[in-house]
Design a protein around this motif. Structure first.
Motif, PDB file in Angstrom:
ATOM      1  N   LEU A 240       0.832  -1.202   0.000  1.00  0.00           N
ATOM      2  CA  LEU A 240       0.000   0.000   0.000  1.00  0.00           C
ATOM      3  C   LEU A 240       0.863   1.247   0.000  1.00  0.00           C
ATOM      4  N   GLU A 241       1.956   1.205   0.777  1.00  0.00           N
ATOM      5  CA  GLU A 241       2.824   2.385   0.853  1.00  0.00           C
ATOM      6  C   GLU A 241       3.499   2.640  -0.480  1.00  0.00           C
TER       7      GLU A 241
ATOM      8  N   GLN B  58       0.945   4.220  -3.007  1.00  0.00           N
ATOM      9  CA  GLN B  58       0.289   5.500  -2.798  1.00  0.00           C
ATOM     10  C   GLN B  58       1.222   6.640  -2.424  1.00  0.00           C
TER      11      GLN B  58
ATOM     12  N   ILE C  45      -7.273   7.976  -1.905  1.00  0.00           N
ATOM     13  CA  ILE C  45      -6.614   6.793  -1.332  1.00  0.00           C
ATOM     14  C   ILE C  45      -7.227   5.543  -1.923  1.00  0.00           C
TER      15      ILE C  45
ATOM     16  N   VAL D 171      -6.714   0.671   4.230  1.00  0.00           N
ATOM     17  CA  VAL D 171      -6.070   1.786   4.936  1.00  0.00           C
ATOM     18  C   VAL D 171      -6.829   2.113   6.222  1.00  0.00           C
TER      19      VAL D 171
ATOM     20  N   ILE E 108       1.547   3.647   7.119  1.00  0.00           N
ATOM     21  CA  ILE E 108       1.271   4.365   5.886  1.00  0.00           C
ATOM     22  C   ILE E 108       2.360   5.398   5.637  1.00  0.00           C
TER      23      ILE E 108
ATOM     24  N   MET F  15       0.122   9.578   2.190  1.00  0.00           N
ATOM     25  CA  MET F  15      -1.161   9.009   2.604  1.00  0.00           C
ATOM     26  C   MET F  15      -1.635   9.641   3.907  1.00  0.00           C
TER      27      MET F  15
END
Length: 512
Positions: A214-215, A218, A379, A385, A393, A397
């Motif tokens: 995810l990091e 985004q 996001i 998240v 994060i 974000m």
């Protein structure tokens, strides 16, 4: 095992007494400060100067082998160690931005102290409590070994004493209570670390694969500058129009010093109308953040506001640091996004709690609205998240999460204090686009604090330039860029990128 009852009970008495006294007084000293902090530190120093083991031996001589009373006294004598740790940690957390945000939200002091401050520092406190427990076991066993216990009570220290006297007849008899005592002390230390790792998020160095992905997807991860102090001057800003939504009139902010009162803001006036973006520009120490903190009610306790007033939609706001008195029509997007999210709560909790508290939404309704806001601020995978902690994060974000939280109450005024300072250039552009779009679609008034004229050109309608606590120039963005009147404004423009397009030109290019 039977002998362990008394030893462990003695340790329990010590840790309960030491924790109640040390943690409560440490939090109180850090939160209240001033005289309370001084007095409590004096008492802690006095207790540390007392030789604990000698006091306990004397107590045994006076009252006899009463373990409960002796351990209660020892808990008092050892509590300064917890007091000093808690106070030192809490003093740092006390000034964090998310604590100030909780104050603005109207969180009561008791809840603020034990929920937002103690929760953050609980990791080292748990480890210290384990160390104190191990120390209590050792001290109690040592006193029993010295023969100060009751011969009618079985304890590990008493068993070691009796085995020591009969060592030549039964040499192994000293091994078993000594071994169990050693294993228990070591286990208590390990247990404290294990509890800390289980209760405090982010202690483990391992991170989930999903969080890392995810990091990467985004985007990538400075406190508010301290305004320098200078002498007061009679410099006033322009008159505020009648239709202004936010009006700051003749504001002055000062701090006490060894030479008297020093002014950091001097007779500053500016205004923002609905649907308008005002850029408050100046170098670090120019007084722009102090002016904004006055609007938000976040000035430190030592600050003084000798004159001026702040009006929101015609209603005068208090000028002290009672941030909770501010209406929810004001939202704040700070710099340093990671420092403004509480590390002990998930993203979802921090977004939904204000909505449930203020808007009276149900848990389900608040979650649905939080997911919608996360989607709106760009996001991806918002439900994932929603369940993460801030340390999982990136900075970009985190800034989007803060913006989502700021607009969750449908504010009429959005204050953004250098919201792109801690972000890389690509993420900065995305955040500015997001802020501009949100401001236009909700017709909000926006106060943008920055030292970057490129940001002003991109997003602002009007600009006010500050230097040394004074407002030196203000006007429309096109006017300031094309014909700046003050030398300082020209210096700032010369330090910026040449030919930076204004918001009007940028919008025309973007929309064709």
């Amino acid at each position: 095992m039977w002998g362990g009852r008394t030893t462990l009970l003695a340790a329990l008495i010590v840790i309960v007494v030491a924790s109640v006294i040390g943690i409560v007084t440490g939090l109180l000293a850090a939160y209240v400060g001033k005289t309370t902090d001084t007095v409590l530190n004096w008492f802690a120093d006095a207790l540390l100067a007392i030789p604990s083991i000698i006091v306990l031996i004397a107590l045994y001589a006076v009252i006899g082998p009463r373990i409960a009373i002796s351990m209660f006294v020892f808990g008092i004598l050892i509590s300064p160690f917890l007091f000093r740790l808690v106070r030192a940690l809490a003093v740092e957390v006390r000034n964090e931005a998310y604590v100030e945000a909780a104050q603005v939200a109207g969180v009561p002091p008791i809840r603020l102290i034990f929920r937002h401050i103690l929760n953050v520092i609980r990791g080292p406190v748990i480890v210290m409590m384990a160390d104190i427990t191990a120390t209590a076991i050792t001290i109690q066993a040592s006193l029993e070994f010295l023969g100060l216990g009751s011969i009618n009570t079985v304890t590990w220290g008493g068993m070691i004493e009796q085995a020591f006297l009969a060592m030549y007849q039964a040499p192994l008899s000293v091994v078993w209570p000594g071994l169990l005592l050693t294993l228990t002390i070591g286990s208590v230390a390990l247990l404290g670390n294990a509890i800390r790792d289980a209760l405090v998020p982010g202690q483990s160095s391992r991170r989930s694969k999903r969080a890392r992905l995810l990091e990467v997807k985004q985007g990538g991860a400075e406190g508010a500058p301290q305004d320098k102090v200078s002498e007061p001057a009679e410099v006033c800003g322009p008159a505020n129009p009648v239709d202004a939504f936010l009006s700051v009139e003749g504001l002055a902010v000062a701090y006490p010093s060894a030479r008297g009162v020093k002014y950091v803001v001097k007779d500053v006036s500016f205004s923002v109308a609905r649907g308008q973006v005002l850029g408050l520009v100046g170098e670090s120490g120019s007084g722009k953040s102090q002016s904004v903190f006055t609007v938000l009610g976040l000035l430190p306790s030592q600050a003084e506001v000798p004159r001026g007033r702040v009006l929101l939609d015609g209603e005068m706001l208090p000028l002290d640091r009672q941030g909770a008195m501010r209406p929810r029509r004001i939202a704040y997007v700070p710099q340093e996004p990671m420092a403004n999210l509480d590390p002990v709560y998930t993203i979802g909790h921090q977004l939904t709690f204000p909505m449930r508290k203020v808007l009276r939404l149900s848990r389900k309704e608040a979650k649905e609205r939080a997911i919608e806001l996360l989607v709106r601020v760009g996001i991806h995978e918002p439900e994932s998240v929603y369940k993460l902690y801030p340390h999982q994060i990136s900075g970009g974000m985190a800034q989007r999460v803060l913006i989502a939280g700021a607009i969750s109450m449908d504010p009429d005024l959005l204050v953004a204090d250098e919201p792109t300072t801690a972000l890389d250039v690509t993420v900065q552009a995305d955040i500015l686009d997001l802020l501009r779009d949100l401001q236009q679609e909700r017709d909000m008034a926006m106060l943008m604090v920055t030292h970057n004229f490129g940001v002003v050109a991109d997003i602002c309608d009007k600009v006010a330039v500050m230097k040394d606590g004074q407002l030196v120039e203000s006007g429309d963005v096109e006017q300031i860029f094309e014909a700046p009147q003050h030398d300082y404004t020209r210096t700032l423009l010369d330090a910026s990128l040449e030919e930076a397009p204004t918001r009007t030109f940028a919008s025309e290019v973007k929309h064709g």
